[in-house]
Scaffold this active site. Structure first.
Site, PDB file in Angstrom:
ATOM      1  N   GLU A  91      41.424  37.185  39.195  1.00  0.00           N
ATOM      2  CA  GLU A  91      40.047  37.360  39.666  1.00  0.00           C
ATOM      3  C   GLU A  91      39.958  38.548  40.622  1.00  0.00           C
ATOM      4  OE1 GLU A  91      36.716  34.408  41.797  1.00  0.00           O
ATOM      5  OE2 GLU A  91      38.820  33.812  41.645  1.00  0.00           O
ATOM      6  N   LYS A 102      31.113  34.962  36.715  1.00  0.00           N
ATOM      7  CA  LYS A 102      31.453  33.628  37.218  1.00  0.00           C
ATOM      8  C   LYS A 102      30.187  32.791  37.361  1.00  0.00           C
ATOM      9  CE  LYS A 102      34.447  31.640  40.852  1.00  0.00           C
ATOM     10  NZ  LYS A 102      35.329  32.017  41.972  1.00  0.00           N
ATOM     11  N   CYS A 125      38.088  31.025  37.871  1.00  0.00           N
ATOM     12  CA  CYS A 125      38.508  30.166  38.977  1.00  0.00           C
ATOM     13  C   CYS A 125      37.722  28.865  39.103  1.00  0.00           C
ATOM     14  CB  CYS A 125      38.474  30.956  40.287  1.00  0.00           C
ATOM     15  SG  CYS A 125      39.501  30.186  41.584  1.00  0.00           S
TER      16      CYS A 125
END
Length: 637
Positions: A44, A113, A166
């Site tokens: 990330e 994300k 994540c």
């Protein structure tokens, strides 16, 4: 294409030093491409570092990240490898924590994300916007116009994948589930998960479980210890998991660039999904509806294949796990039989004891059943039926085991009855053909069935899964019983279960007998023995090694693997044990017998399923008895 070579990388980096980070990423890309990796995953925000904090508000940092991305895109122009890396992306007045998917000098897509952690040590919402479909499905990024943006499934034809970032994995409802339902066979996760005591175990379990739940593979790359340690420490945890099994994992906390590589079995994933009706019928979360992005690799040649293929997939490698599995299997077998006896209001069982592996295991299962029900062992009628091929070794082992266990032992020779039957049907006793063998097998079954009728008992079958797969049993002979306790136990597992008994549950004379049973060559003992009482009929000389057949059966039934793939896997698993032509020879035998002998399985008696593979016509295998195997043999030719 059955296998795809994947790498997960945690590069050495410097916080907010885009130029340095770019060079490290390019070095890894070059190396991985030279090693024929098809997809490389980076963490990330790997171009900027995850811990840049309020520097994400700096126009200079964002512009440098976009310039670095362009250089990496250009570098991939002549590579047959997908690169997935993290960076902040500006779009319509918002900043997104994003993954860029690059291939052959193009951006295949940008995945932002969707779940931003903003609790405890995390405060991503300070800088980034959580993506929603209303934010659009396309983006202009520098010279790249109308780039797919949002929920995306990337399809190379031979495999497909999705991306999440994540916290998306840790969310109650994660994008990966819907991406998998829309065809993604691999999920790549770019992460920056800090370390806390015990968190790595939780993270590993979550990746394993997610890959199992999604019936796919999950590739995870997390930021490393060169991130800022102002408040947190990162470890660079790397994981590659396939359908609940971790294929590769690194040692965390490397201060240099670290990477792991594994071959993912795409065919296995597809085979599992075809069989799983729950997966096929599951609805997709509308929030995560995905656009499909297509691309093609120049080659899918498997280079440097180093994936470990377990030659004995039915038997766990770990000793403690083997013991636990043995106890569980024996509990299933014995409780299955206990239920049947209770249902029939019977206390007596009849079993033919040969001194071989299968009948020994079945007898031990009966004794455990009687322990559960509180029935004395003298209600177990054990019958030894010596014939033309019975050796003194197996005969004595059978007698000794039954005496030690305290069963109702009876001996009935089948020699005279078989000779009379040869005479009745006009068969020359000197002709040792299938008739010669099957007469003996059916005579033994008749004896057992008639004793059961006389005593108010049921006949317990001893045949195992491997024999059923090959049809290595006599129709209406040892193929038949009133309850088959070994019906889903393959020969390789039968061996271990008997070993478990003599090592863990018995001692003294019984343990010695069980050990000798285990060391006795497998044989039906239906052909005459040698002049020195030696065994001349060896099953594995006739039909092939059971460890090979169990391997073939497992991968065919478990994943629907094609026979060319099974051949490739077997050559890998048994390298140094069997040469390729020997493996091919016995695989042809397996194919021919598996298809031609289905009629025996169609009429098999009840018996408990103990593992993921069973050949019961009422459960796991509904197959026509007259199916042709020519197509499959042609494949092997």
């Amino acid at each position: 294409m059955d296998y795809i070579k994947i790498s997960s990388v945690s590069p050495k980096l410097k916080v907010s030093d885009v130029h340095y980070n770019k060079k490290e990423i390019l070095t890894s890309i070059r190396q991985l491409s030279e090693n024929s990796v098809k997809v490389a995953l980076f963490p990330e925000l790997s171009l900027t570092s995850y811990t840049a904090a309020d520097l994400f508000f700096s126009a200079d940092l964002l512009e440098e990240a976009e310039k670095a991305l362009e250089e990496i895109i250009a570098f991939t122009r002549n590579l047959d490898m997908v690169v997935i890396l993290g960076l902040p992306v500006r779009h319509e007045g918002r900043l997104y924590n994003s993954a860029a998917v690059l291939f052959e000098g193009e951006i295949l897509g940008i995945v932002p994300k969707q779940n931003l952690p903003n609790y405890n040590e995390f405060y991503e919402s300070r800088w980034f916007t959580a993506y929603h479909r209303t934010h659009g499905q396309q983006i202009d990024l520098g010279a790249h116009k109308r780039v797919p943006f949002g929920n995306l499934v990337f399809s190379a034809g031979e495999y497909s994948f999705g991306v999440e970032i994540c916290e998306d994995l840790f969310a109650t409802v994660s994008p990966s589930s819907s991406l998998s339902l829309q065809g993604a066979e691999i999920i790549f996760n770019l992460s920056a998960s800090n370390e806390l005591a015990g968190k790595s175990v939780y993270r590993r379990d979550l990746v394993k479980i997610t890959s199992a739940k999604n019936i796919g593979a999950y590739v995870y790359s997390s930021a490393g210890p060169n991130e800022s340690t102002t408040d947190l420490v990162f470890s660079g945890h790397l994981l590659i998991s396939e359908y609940g099994t971790v294929l590769a994992e690194n040692e965390r906390f490397s201060i240099e660039t670290d990477q792991i590589t594994a071959f993912i079995d795409i065919a296995r994933i597809r085979g599992e999904r075809l069989r799983n009706t729950t997966f096929r019928n599951e609805a997709v979360n509308p929030q995560y509806l995905a656009e499909k992005v297509s691309f093609r690799h120049a080659s899918y040649e498997v280079v440097g294949f180093d994936r470990k293929i377990d030659p004995h997939p039915f038997v766990p490698n770990n000793p403690e796990e083997r013991k636990t599995r043995a106890r569980e299997i024996l509990a299933i077998q014995s409780h299955g039989l206990a239920k049947r006896l209770n249902h029939l209001h019977m206390k007596k069982t009849v079993i033919g004891i040969s001194g071989g592996l299968d009948s020994t295991l079945a007898l031990l299962v009966i004794t455990k059943t009687y322990q559960i029900l509180g029935i004395p062992h003298e209600n177990i009628i054990t019958v030894t039926m010596p014939g033309f091929g019975t050796t003194d070794r197996t005969y004595q082992n059978a007698l000794e085991l039954c005496r030690e266990l305290g069963t109702d032992l009876r001996e009935i020779s089948i020699v005279e009855a078989s000779l009379l039957h040869f005479s009745d049907i006009g068969h020359d006793k000197a002709v040792h053909d299938a008739t010669y063998e099957n007469v003996q097998a059916r005579e033994r079954t008749q004896i057992l069935m008639d004793i059961a009728n006389k005593e108010g008992a049921i006949v317990i079958g001893t045949g195992d899964l491997s024999e059923l797969a090959l049809g290595w049993c006599t129709y209406n002979g040892d193929q038949m019983s009133m309850y088959g306790v070994n019906a889903s136990i393959p020969k390789s597992l039968v061996r271990y279960l008997v070993r478990y008994f003599y090592e863990e549950e018995f001692s003294g004379n019984i343990s010695r007998v069980l050990k000798d049973v285990l060391e006795t060559p497998v044989s039906p003992e239906l052909l005459p023995k040698g002049t020195e009482d030696e065994l001349l009929q060896m099953t594995e000389d006739i039909v092939g090694p059971y460890e090979l057949h169990d391997f073939f059966l497992y991968h065919y039934m478990k994943y629907g693997a094609g026979y060319r793939k099974i051949l490739f896997m077997a050559e890998t698993a048994f390298r140094g044990v069997y040469d390729p032509e020997t493996i091919r020879k016995w695989l042809k035998v397996f194919v021919k017998r598996f298809y031609s002998q289905q009629f025996k399985r169609s009429a098999m008696p009840d018996g408990p399923k103990v593992g993921s593979i069973s050949l019961s016509p009422r459960g796991d295998l509904r197959m026509p008895s007259d199916a042709s195997y020519d197509t499959f043999m042609d494949t092997l030719e």
